[in-house]
Design an enzyme around this catalytic site. Sequence first.
Site, PDB file in Angstrom:
ATOM      1  N   TYR A  22       0.811  -1.322  -0.109  1.00  0.00           N
ATOM      2  CA  TYR A  22      -0.099   0.013   0.035  1.00  0.00           C
ATOM      3  C   TYR A  22       0.729   1.348   0.208  1.00  0.00           C
ATOM      4  O   TYR A  22       0.153   2.333   0.031  1.00  0.00           O
ATOM      5  CB  TYR A  22      -0.887   0.005   1.179  1.00  0.00           C
ATOM      6  CG  TYR A  22      -2.156  -1.097   1.266  1.00  0.00           C
ATOM      7  CD1 TYR A  22      -2.957  -1.348   0.215  1.00  0.00           C
ATOM      8  CD2 TYR A  22      -1.796  -2.159   2.037  1.00  0.00           C
ATOM      9  CE1 TYR A  22      -3.817  -2.224  -0.083  1.00  0.00           C
ATOM     10  CE2 TYR A  22      -2.741  -3.295   1.975  1.00  0.00           C
ATOM     11  CZ  TYR A  22      -3.707  -3.210   1.216  1.00  0.00           C
ATOM     12  OH  TYR A  22      -4.403  -4.410   0.900  1.00  0.00           O
ATOM     13  N   HIS A  99      -8.845   2.793  -5.302  1.00  0.00           N
ATOM     14  CA  HIS A  99      -7.903   1.473  -4.747  1.00  0.00           C
ATOM     15  C   HIS A  99      -6.555   1.928  -4.629  1.00  0.00           C
ATOM     16  O   HIS A  99      -6.235   2.446  -5.952  1.00  0.00           O
ATOM     17  CB  HIS A  99      -8.282   0.239  -5.039  1.00  0.00           C
ATOM     18  CG  HIS A  99      -9.519  -0.211  -4.675  1.00  0.00           C
ATOM     19  ND1 HIS A  99     -10.090  -0.721  -3.730  1.00  0.00           N
ATOM     20  CD2 HIS A  99     -10.763  -0.263  -5.788  1.00  0.00           C
ATOM     21  CE1 HIS A  99     -11.349  -0.692  -3.668  1.00  0.00           C
ATOM     22  NE2 HIS A  99     -11.806  -0.529  -5.092  1.00  0.00           N
TER      23      HIS A  99
HETATM   24  O1  CA2 Z   1      -6.062  -1.085  -2.701  1.00  0.00           O
HETATM   25  C1  CA2 Z   1      -7.044  -0.729  -1.801  1.00  0.00           C
HETATM   26  O2  CA2 Z   1      -6.959   0.659  -1.513  1.00  0.00           O
HETATM   27  C2  CA2 Z   1      -7.663  -1.873  -1.013  1.00  0.00           C
HETATM   28  O3  CA2 Z   1      -9.087  -1.019  -1.041  1.00  0.00           O
HETATM   29  C3  CA2 Z   1      -7.236  -1.853   0.226  1.00  0.00           C
HETATM   30  C4  CA2 Z   1      -8.213  -2.632   1.304  1.00  0.00           C
HETATM   31  C5  CA2 Z   1      -8.290  -4.149   0.452  1.00  0.00           C
HETATM   32  O4  CA2 Z   1      -9.228  -4.952   1.171  1.00  0.00           O
HETATM   33  C6  CA2 Z   1      -9.040  -3.767  -1.077  1.00  0.00           C
HETATM   34  O5  CA2 Z   1      -8.822  -5.100  -1.433  1.00  0.00           O
HETATM   35  C7  CA2 Z   1      -7.966  -3.138  -1.824  1.00  0.00           C
HETATM   36  C8  CA2 Z   1      -7.394  -2.849   2.526  1.00  0.00           C
HETATM   37  C9  CA2 Z   1      -7.144  -1.827   3.114  1.00  0.00           C
HETATM   38  C10 CA2 Z   1      -6.388  -2.014   4.383  1.00  0.00           C
HETATM   39  O6  CA2 Z   1      -5.426  -1.058   4.628  1.00  0.00           O
HETATM   40  C11 CA2 Z   1      -4.167  -1.439   5.269  1.00  0.00           C
HETATM   41  C12 CA2 Z   1      -3.249  -0.207   4.877  1.00  0.00           C
HETATM   42  C13 CA2 Z   1      -1.949  -0.665   5.384  1.00  0.00           C
HETATM   43  C14 CA2 Z   1      -1.723  -1.891   6.223  1.00  0.00           C
HETATM   44  C15 CA2 Z   1      -2.745  -2.781   6.361  1.00  0.00           C
HETATM   45  C16 CA2 Z   1      -3.964  -2.477   5.782  1.00  0.00           C
END
Ligand code: CA2
Length: 144
Positions: A22, A99
């Site tokens: 991310y 996303h």
């Molecule tokens: O890629 C994206 O922005 C997502 O929306 C992020 C979600 C995931 O479930 C989607 O499939 C795609 C996850 C968000 C969790 O955010 C975190 C950020 C940093 C570390 C851990 C989790």
Amino acid sequence: MKIAVIHGPNLRLLGKREPEVYGSDTLDDVNNVLATLADEMAAEIEVFQSNHEGELLDYIEEAATRVDGFLINPGSYTHTSIALRDALTGVDRPFVECHLSNISSRERFRRHSYLAPVASGVVYGFGVHSYVLGLRGLLAQLES
Ligand code: CA2
């Protein structure tokens, strides 16, 4: 123009965990970039993050009375929440889904979005730039 920027579950961890997926920008960094861009485009944003589905639904209903559109990263609710889709279609405001990661290149369950078919547009795979591109697209659409 006023846009509500919504961050779904766990996005407050941004920049603190899984930077290889991310990126290293924090949620505050993202919000600051968007606020600056909005300012440059004579627009305004308000920001909301929640880990709770019901809170997101309540916020959408309430914010729709004062904003022109929504920019939303629904997080994992993208792939599970018919309620979130219904909330967004239930208010008469356009929304863009964005996303950070390329959801098409990850696990199979991330390839489906309940929101994408009813969104004005979807941007993914560009890290923080997905939000930037999404905000630009939404404002362009609202102004046309
Ligand atoms: O890629 C994206 O922005 C997502 O929306 C992020 C979600 C995931 O479930 C989607 O499939 C795609 C996850 C968000 C969790 O955010 C975190 C950020 C940093 C570390 C851990 C989790």
